[in-house]
Write a protein that holds these residues in place. Sequence first.
Motif, PDB file in Angstrom:
ATOM      1  N   ILE A  34      38.033  46.017  56.536  1.00  0.00           N
ATOM      2  CA  ILE A  34      36.662  46.312  56.122  1.00  0.00           C
ATOM      3  C   ILE A  34      36.502  47.781  55.727  1.00  0.00           C
ATOM      4  O   ILE A  34      35.940  48.096  54.670  1.00  0.00           O
ATOM      5  CB  ILE A  34      35.676  45.933  57.246  1.00  0.00           C
ATOM      6  N   VAL A  35      36.993  48.694  56.560  1.00  0.00           N
ATOM      7  CA  VAL A  35      36.867  50.119  56.233  1.00  0.00           C
ATOM      8  C   VAL A  35      37.630  50.469  54.952  1.00  0.00           C
ATOM      9  O   VAL A  35      37.079  51.109  54.048  1.00  0.00           O
ATOM     10  CB  VAL A  35      37.327  50.991  57.417  1.00  0.00           C
ATOM     11  N   PRO A  36      38.923  50.060  54.805  1.00  0.00           N
ATOM     12  CA  PRO A  36      39.609  50.343  53.536  1.00  0.00           C
ATOM     13  C   PRO A  36      38.922  49.716  52.331  1.00  0.00           C
ATOM     14  O   PRO A  36      39.018  50.237  51.217  1.00  0.00           O
ATOM     15  CB  PRO A  36      41.006  49.731  53.746  1.00  0.00           C
ATOM     16  N   ASN A  37      38.229  48.612  52.531  1.00  0.00           N
ATOM     17  CA  ASN A  37      37.564  47.952  51.406  1.00  0.00           C
ATOM     18  C   ASN A  37      36.403  48.763  50.851  1.00  0.00           C
ATOM     19  O   ASN A  37      35.888  48.466  49.770  1.00  0.00           O
ATOM     20  CB  ASN A  37      37.067  46.566  51.818  1.00  0.00           C
ATOM     21  N   MET A  38      35.973  49.779  51.577  1.00  0.00           N
ATOM     22  CA  MET A  38      34.944  50.664  51.046  1.00  0.00           C
ATOM     23  C   MET A  38      35.428  51.334  49.769  1.00  0.00           C
ATOM     24  O   MET A  38      34.624  51.751  48.929  1.00  0.00           O
ATOM     25  CB  MET A  38      34.575  51.716  52.101  1.00  0.00           C
ATOM     26  N   TYR A  39      36.753  51.449  49.617  1.00  0.00           N
ATOM     27  CA  TYR A  39      37.291  52.090  48.419  1.00  0.00           C
ATOM     28  C   TYR A  39      37.089  51.235  47.176  1.00  0.00           C
ATOM     29  O   TYR A  39      37.165  51.749  46.061  1.00  0.00           O
ATOM     30  CB  TYR A  39      38.771  52.409  48.618  1.00  0.00           C
ATOM     31  N   PHE A  40      36.844  49.937  47.345  1.00  0.00           N
ATOM     32  CA  PHE A  40      36.534  49.106  46.188  1.00  0.00           C
ATOM     33  C   PHE A  40      35.298  49.642  45.461  1.00  0.00           C
ATOM     34  O   PHE A  40      35.216  49.605  44.243  1.00  0.00           O
ATOM     35  CB  PHE A  40      36.292  47.653  46.606  1.00  0.00           C
ATOM     36  N   LYS A  41      34.335  50.131  46.242  1.00  0.00           N
ATOM     37  CA  LYS A  41      33.130  50.692  45.621  1.00  0.00           C
ATOM     38  C   LYS A  41      33.484  51.888  44.748  1.00  0.00           C
ATOM     39  O   LYS A  41      32.969  52.025  43.627  1.00  0.00           O
ATOM     40  CB  LYS A  41      32.138  51.105  46.716  1.00  0.00           C
ATOM     41  N   LEU A  42      34.378  52.749  45.239  1.00  0.00           N
ATOM     42  CA  LEU A  42      34.822  53.899  44.467  1.00  0.00           C
ATOM     43  C   LEU A  42      35.549  53.442  43.199  1.00  0.00           C
ATOM     44  O   LEU A  42      35.314  53.955  42.105  1.00  0.00           O
ATOM     45  CB  LEU A  42      35.748  54.773  45.323  1.00  0.00           C
ATOM     46  N   PHE A  43      36.429  52.434  43.339  1.00  0.00           N
ATOM     47  CA  PHE A  43      37.167  51.927  42.183  1.00  0.00           C
ATOM     48  C   PHE A  43      36.222  51.405  41.111  1.00  0.00           C
ATOM     49  O   PHE A  43      36.371  51.684  39.922  1.00  0.00           O
ATOM     50  CB  PHE A  43      38.123  50.814  42.607  1.00  0.00           C
ATOM     51  N   TYR A  44      35.239  50.626  41.549  1.00  0.00           N
ATOM     52  CA  TYR A  44      34.326  50.011  40.583  1.00  0.00           C
ATOM     53  C   TYR A  44      33.411  51.057  39.936  1.00  0.00           C
ATOM     54  O   TYR A  44      33.028  50.923  38.767  1.00  0.00           O
ATOM     55  CB  TYR A  44      33.510  48.900  41.249  1.00  0.00           C
ATOM     56  N   ASN A  45      33.054  52.083  40.685  1.00  0.00           N
ATOM     57  CA  ASN A  45      32.252  53.158  40.085  1.00  0.00           C
ATOM     58  C   ASN A  45      33.034  53.865  38.983  1.00  0.00           C
ATOM     59  O   ASN A  45      32.498  54.176  37.912  1.00  0.00           O
ATOM     60  CB  ASN A  45      31.830  54.163  41.152  1.00  0.00           C
ATOM     61  N   ARG A  46      34.314  54.127  39.236  1.00  0.00           N
ATOM     62  CA  ARG A  46      35.146  54.760  38.213  1.00  0.00           C
ATOM     63  C   ARG A  46      35.324  53.842  37.010  1.00  0.00           C
ATOM     64  O   ARG A  46      35.304  54.291  35.854  1.00  0.00           O
ATOM     65  CB  ARG A  46      36.504  55.108  38.808  1.00  0.00           C
ATOM     66  N   LEU A  47      35.482  52.559  37.287  1.00  0.00           N
ATOM     67  CA  LEU A  47      35.638  51.595  36.201  1.00  0.00           C
ATOM     68  C   LEU A  47      34.358  51.525  35.362  1.00  0.00           C
ATOM     69  O   LEU A  47      34.406  51.484  34.119  1.00  0.00           O
ATOM     70  CB  LEU A  47      35.978  50.217  36.789  1.00  0.00           C
ATOM     71  N   ARG A  48      33.222  51.554  36.019  1.00  0.00           N
ATOM     72  CA  ARG A  48      31.941  51.536  35.311  1.00  0.00           C
ATOM     73  C   ARG A  48      31.791  52.767  34.427  1.00  0.00           C
ATOM     74  O   ARG A  48      31.324  52.675  33.282  1.00  0.00           O
ATOM     75  CB  ARG A  48      30.792  51.489  36.331  1.00  0.00           C
TER      76      ARG A  48
ATOM     77  N   GLN B  98      43.238  52.183  36.338  1.00  0.00           N
ATOM     78  CA  GLN B  98      42.229  51.703  37.275  1.00  0.00           C
ATOM     79  C   GLN B  98      42.457  50.250  37.639  1.00  0.00           C
ATOM     80  O   GLN B  98      42.334  49.843  38.798  1.00  0.00           O
ATOM     81  CB  GLN B  98      40.838  51.869  36.647  1.00  0.00           C
ATOM     82  N   PHE B  99      42.821  49.443  36.636  1.00  0.00           N
ATOM     83  CA  PHE B  99      43.100  48.030  36.889  1.00  0.00           C
ATOM     84  C   PHE B  99      44.258  47.881  37.871  1.00  0.00           C
ATOM     85  O   PHE B  99      44.196  47.087  38.821  1.00  0.00           O
ATOM     86  CB  PHE B  99      43.428  47.308  35.583  1.00  0.00           C
ATOM     87  N   ASN B 100      45.335  48.634  37.654  1.00  0.00           N
ATOM     88  CA  ASN B 100      46.502  48.542  38.531  1.00  0.00           C
ATOM     89  C   ASN B 100      46.163  48.957  39.961  1.00  0.00           C
ATOM     90  O   ASN B 100      46.640  48.359  40.926  1.00  0.00           O
ATOM     91  CB  ASN B 100      47.639  49.418  37.994  1.00  0.00           C
ATOM     92  N   GLU B 101      45.317  49.979  40.092  1.00  0.00           N
ATOM     93  CA  GLU B 101      44.923  50.446  41.418  1.00  0.00           C
ATOM     94  C   GLU B 101      44.093  49.389  42.137  1.00  0.00           C
ATOM     95  O   GLU B 101      44.312  49.096  43.316  1.00  0.00           O
ATOM     96  CB  GLU B 101      44.131  51.754  41.285  1.00  0.00           C
ATOM     97  N   ILE B 102      43.141  48.799  41.406  1.00  0.00           N
ATOM     98  CA  ILE B 102      42.308  47.751  42.009  1.00  0.00           C
ATOM     99  C   ILE B 102      43.155  46.540  42.374  1.00  0.00           C
ATOM    100  O   ILE B 102      43.009  45.951  43.450  1.00  0.00           O
ATOM    101  CB  ILE B 102      41.170  47.344  41.056  1.00  0.00           C
ATOM    102  N   HIS B 103      44.064  46.159  41.464  1.00  0.00           N
ATOM    103  CA  HIS B 103      44.899  44.987  41.716  1.00  0.00           C
ATOM    104  C   HIS B 103      45.808  45.214  42.926  1.00  0.00           C
ATOM    105  O   HIS B 103      45.976  44.307  43.765  1.00  0.00           O
ATOM    106  CB  HIS B 103      45.746  44.668  40.480  1.00  0.00           C
ATOM    107  N   SER B 104      46.377  46.415  43.055  1.00  0.00           N
ATOM    108  CA  SER B 104      47.220  46.731  44.199  1.00  0.00           C
ATOM    109  C   SER B 104      46.419  46.681  45.495  1.00  0.00           C
ATOM    110  O   SER B 104      46.866  46.130  46.506  1.00  0.00           O
ATOM    111  CB  SER B 104      47.841  48.117  44.021  1.00  0.00           C
ATOM    112  N   HIS B 105      45.220  47.246  45.435  1.00  0.00           N
ATOM    113  CA  HIS B 105      44.360  47.235  46.614  1.00  0.00           C
ATOM    114  C   HIS B 105      43.995  45.806  46.990  1.00  0.00           C
ATOM    115  O   HIS B 105      43.987  45.436  48.172  1.00  0.00           O
ATOM    116  CB  HIS B 105      43.099  48.058  46.327  1.00  0.00           C
ATOM    117  N   TYR B 106      43.701  44.984  45.988  1.00  0.00           N
ATOM    118  CA  TYR B 106      43.362  43.576  46.226  1.00  0.00           C
ATOM    119  C   TYR B 106      44.530  42.840  46.882  1.00  0.00           C
ATOM    120  O   TYR B 106      44.347  42.078  47.846  1.00  0.00           O
ATOM    121  CB  TYR B 106      42.993  42.900  44.910  1.00  0.00           C
ATOM    122  N   GLU B 107      45.754  43.057  46.384  1.00  0.00           N
ATOM    123  CA  GLU B 107      46.925  42.367  46.932  1.00  0.00           C
ATOM    124  C   GLU B 107      47.148  42.736  48.393  1.00  0.00           C
ATOM    125  O   GLU B 107      47.429  41.866  49.231  1.00  0.00           O
ATOM    126  CB  GLU B 107      48.173  42.723  46.114  1.00  0.00           C
ATOM    127  N   GLN B 108      47.016  44.030  48.705  1.00  0.00           N
ATOM    128  CA  GLN B 108      47.236  44.463  50.085  1.00  0.00           C
ATOM    129  C   GLN B 108      46.115  43.987  51.003  1.00  0.00           C
ATOM    130  O   GLN B 108      46.362  43.590  52.143  1.00  0.00           O
ATOM    131  CB  GLN B 108      47.373  45.987  50.146  1.00  0.00           C
TER     132      GLN B 108
END
Length: 463
Positions: free
Chosen positions: A212-226, A261-271
């Motif tokens: 849950i705590v590491p998943n907070m970084y998804f918000k950062l990823f999506y903000n950069r993607l936006r 950004q896609f690769n970073e999000i995908h790596s985070h998703y896999e882990q």
Amino acid sequence: MNDAKKSADVYSIKTKDALGVGVHLISEVGPEELLIIQRRVHEKMDDYKGYSFSTVEKRALMIFFDLAQEFDKLEEFFTVCTSVPKVLFGVDCRLYIAIGKDEFVPVGGTEAKSPICTSVPLEKEFKGGHLFIPIRGNHDLIGQLDFKPSGDVIGCFEIYNFNDLSDHQSLFFEKFVNRIGFQLHSKLLRRKGQEHLEFVRNLVKDVGHNVIVPNMYFKLFYNRLRDRIENIQKLSDELDSKSSGEIKNELNTLYAGLVSQFNEIHSHYEQTSLFLETLLRRRHFEEGRYIVEKRPCNLLKQIIEPQLERYKSRFEERGIRIDMSMGGVPDREVRIVADVGLISQVYANLFSNAVKYTREVVLHNGSHDKFTAYGWDHLKKFFENGWDGLKLNVFTSGPPLSLEDSEKLFQAGFRCENTGSEYGSGHGLFFVRQVVELHGGKVGYESGERGNNFYFILPFGPE
């Protein structure tokens, strides 16, 4: 009024609910069951009359019952079981518990250095001055144990130093052990329930800390993607005012950023998916503990590098250099059989701490450096069984920890004095210790001239 209604009225109990309103609880015991129970009471009265137990023997049964309720811990109960016969009858005894089918271990006794029986009989047996009485569990509850014991035997009670054993003594001790069996089974199930509940509590913390705590970084990823998507829109609006060369350069830059950004999000998703699948395995909940699923793995490619990639951008943001001077982990199928998901989370916790607590140091030549390093050492015959150990290190530069802090590092909920304003729950290193010990390994800490080394040692066995 019929007989059944009369019986129900006899067992009507008036009580109060949480609001103080009177309610009636009606016993479900019907007239036939009532007669059976009453008949058994009379049968037990006749049985005990026939036993002709002495005053001391009756006192022993009562004392055992009282103390079995008084001492709540399982280890204390083991001592009560052996102390009552010793104090009242002067005999030595030992208690064995089943830990697997036909596998028993001693858990309590009146003599510390006496020979221990390696083969416990499943039936009552008197041999060479030793009386063995099997302890049988409740047949209806046997399924709640971790294994199916032969003949429902969950333990054995050994009484010895008899010159001779009368039939009366044998009968008394058999009845005494029957009472041990009832209490023992109840206490084993109670401990299992407590351990199950404690595991679920820790599992909630593990999911929170590792997912849950590491998943907070998804918000950062999506903000950069936006932001990058909005830049594409701005570029579209400026098409008329820019040359084709400028547009091409900006498109290439945006494309490269989107791919990264896609690769970073995908790596985070896999882990994240790996961690969830590992932590929420069905067997964990069924057993009430982590069930390790080991398999051969490439430690570098399958475990370390994916975690390092996840934390790479955070290391860069904080100006932390990755140093390989400790010796890189070999890129091959090392002789480690491990649970990939759990050991991956061990590295995730260590790298997460490295991001938060790596500090700048001054080197001998006066230059400044801020770095983390990972590596390995091969320890010959490290474990008691003769197996080698693979020591896996994660080093962070900075001031060494105090002796007091270093001794508590891997305890649940502990946080060092130097944590400052960094977020943390004190659960990460405790989780590391849990996982490593489940693999038969050990965790540790070493202070160095330039910083702190956190390590764990896994069995590095024969092929």
